[in-house]
Every structure is written in structure tokens, then in C-alpha cells.
Scaffold this motif. Sequence first.
Motif, short mmCIF file in Angstrom:
data_model
loop_
_atom_site.label_atom_id
_atom_site.label_comp_id
_atom_site.label_asym_id
_atom_site.label_seq_id
_atom_site.Cartn_x
_atom_site.Cartn_y
_atom_site.Cartn_z
N THR A 183 -8.61 11.76 -9.28
CA THR A 183 -8.23 10.89 -8.17
C THR A 183 -7.78 9.55 -8.71
O THR A 183 -8.47 8.93 -9.54
CB THR A 183 -9.43 10.68 -7.21
OG1 THR A 183 -9.79 11.93 -6.62
CG2 THR A 183 -9.06 9.70 -6.09
N GLY A 240 -6.35 8.48 -3.85
CA GLY A 240 -7.41 8.03 -2.97
C GLY A 240 -7.03 6.74 -2.27
O GLY A 240 -6.18 5.99 -2.75
N SER A 241 -7.68 6.45 -1.15
CA SER A 241 -7.34 5.26 -0.37
C SER A 241 -7.99 3.99 -0.92
O SER A 241 -7.55 2.89 -0.60
CB SER A 241 -7.77 5.45 1.08
OG SER A 241 -9.17 5.68 1.16
N LYS A 252 -5.60 4.05 -4.71
CA LYS A 252 -4.45 3.23 -4.32
C LYS A 252 -4.71 1.75 -4.61
O LYS A 252 -3.82 1.03 -5.09
CB LYS A 252 -4.16 3.46 -2.83
CG LYS A 252 -2.95 2.72 -2.30
CD LYS A 252 -2.56 3.23 -0.92
CE LYS A 252 -3.65 3.02 0.10
NZ LYS A 252 -3.24 3.47 1.46
N ARG A 253 -5.92 1.30 -4.33
CA ARG A 253 -6.24 -0.11 -4.58
C ARG A 253 -6.29 -0.42 -6.08
O ARG A 253 -6.04 -1.55 -6.49
CB ARG A 253 -7.56 -0.47 -3.91
CG ARG A 253 -7.45 -0.60 -2.39
CD ARG A 253 -8.80 -0.85 -1.75
NE ARG A 253 -9.48 -1.98 -2.35
CZ ARG A 253 -10.80 -2.18 -2.31
NH1 ARG A 253 -11.57 -1.29 -1.72
NH2 ARG A 253 -11.34 -3.24 -2.86
N HIS A 293 0.79 4.07 -2.92
CA HIS A 293 0.49 5.48 -2.68
C HIS A 293 1.56 6.37 -3.31
O HIS A 293 1.25 7.38 -3.96
CB HIS A 293 0.39 5.77 -1.18
CG HIS A 293 -0.14 7.14 -0.87
ND1 HIS A 293 0.66 8.27 -0.89
CD2 HIS A 293 -1.39 7.56 -0.55
CE1 HIS A 293 -0.07 9.33 -0.59
NE2 HIS A 293 -1.31 8.93 -0.39
N PRO A 329 0.80 -1.23 0.00
CA PRO A 329 0.00 0.00 0.00
C PRO A 329 0.83 1.28 0.00
O PRO A 329 0.48 2.25 -0.68
CB PRO A 329 -0.84 -0.13 1.27
CG PRO A 329 -1.00 -1.61 1.45
CD PRO A 329 0.32 -2.19 1.03
N SER A 330 1.93 1.30 0.76
CA SER A 330 2.74 2.52 0.80
C SER A 330 3.41 2.76 -0.55
O SER A 330 3.50 3.90 -1.03
CB SER A 330 3.79 2.44 1.91
OG SER A 330 4.70 1.38 1.67
#
Length: 233
Positions: A64, A45-46, A67-68, A9, A5-6
Amino acid sequence: MTIDPSGAHRLGELMCETTSAILWSPAKSWVQKQAPATTLLCRVGSGQATYHRFDPRLKQHQITYGKRMIISKHQPDAVAGWLSGREIRQRRYFNGEVTTLNLLAHTCCHEFAHLLQHVSGQRYRGSVHNRHFYRILDELHSSGGAEAARQHLAELAKHAGTPVPDETIPAPDTRRLMARWTVGDAVGFGAGKRQLQGTIIRVNRKTCTVEGTGPCRGLRYRVPVVLLQALAD
């Protein structure tokens, strides 16, 4: 190859930089001539949702990158469900080669094409991916803008220590995918808040006919098999 995830991002931030430097910069004066004081904000976006929207109060276009979404496009088995992959293959963008790098660079172009479509007054309710949109997207590729975005993103990612995979991802085996589904299976399709659900009532040659359930009750959809996901009973 997977990405955490990091890392996703950070890669999303590089997609934002690429969009601003390669796509927005040469178009900015034209956009502001149509709508003075217009600005662009790119963000990460997350979730999975990736989209363009316009805030008339701020006169600001917003793009946007989820991230996923970035994580998903690093997973070959998940790529088939993305419109960007089908566009690359069907419209022969990047010579029809689907790679993670091509997917992400094309995603920048896809969302920026929506921005130009909006400025041109050719985005309509119920008609977003229309012929006007694809004319703009085709021009981004034929003009060299998409390739410039691809190269810029690759260089940024390399210098950041997070190179993006550029190996070809094979097209899905439709016959193998079709064999997974039978009448009565509970399925979902779409992403995030826009996910739809239903039950398969017919298996066609390349699609399944799905009768909506829950919030989708009363509706029927003909869904490409690559977009279907199994839901728990």
C-alpha cells in the motif's frame, strides 16, 4: 512543488504499475517457486501509511502506498522525517541525492524489499529493518533495479501529465532544528496509527529524549530531531 490529492492518487497508481512491471515481474517466478500461487496486489491508500503485508489465506502480498505520503514527499520541509530520505543519504542510493522522484522510486524498492525479505523467511517480529532487509535493498540498488524503477516511474508520470520533481532537496540543518526544542515541549513522532507522543526531558546533540505520555506513558524514546513534531499543549 506541491501536488493535490487527486494527483497524488494518480501518482500512487503509477507507483503500483512500476512495482508490478519493474520489480515484481522479474522476481515473480522465484517467489512462486518458494510459495506456489503467490500473488501481489498493489494499492493506493487514503492516508499516510505505506507498508507491505502478507495475507496467508489468499497467498497474497499486499503493498500500500499512502496518498498523504506522496503529498508529503513533495514538500521539502517534510522530507527529513521519512526513513526513505535517510536511507538515500546514508547508504548513498541514487548517489545520495534526495529528490521527490528518488524518494518515490526508492519507496517502491523499500516496500518490495520487505516482500522479498518475507519470502526469504528473514522478517521477524521486532526485527523488520534488519541486516537481511538491507542486504536485499542494497542489491535492488546495486543491480540496477532501483534505477530502472526510477526511470519507469519518471516516464509514466511524464506521459500522464504529472511529472515528478527531480531537483535536489538539501539536507536539514540539524543545529537549526535543535534550536526549536526545549525541555517540557509536547511532541509527537511517527505516522498515522503508529504515531507516538511524549514530553521532551533532555535535548541531546542530535536527538531528544522523550518521556511518553498518554498511551505511551511509562516509556522513553531517544528520537532524531528531524522526526519530531510539535503537539498542542
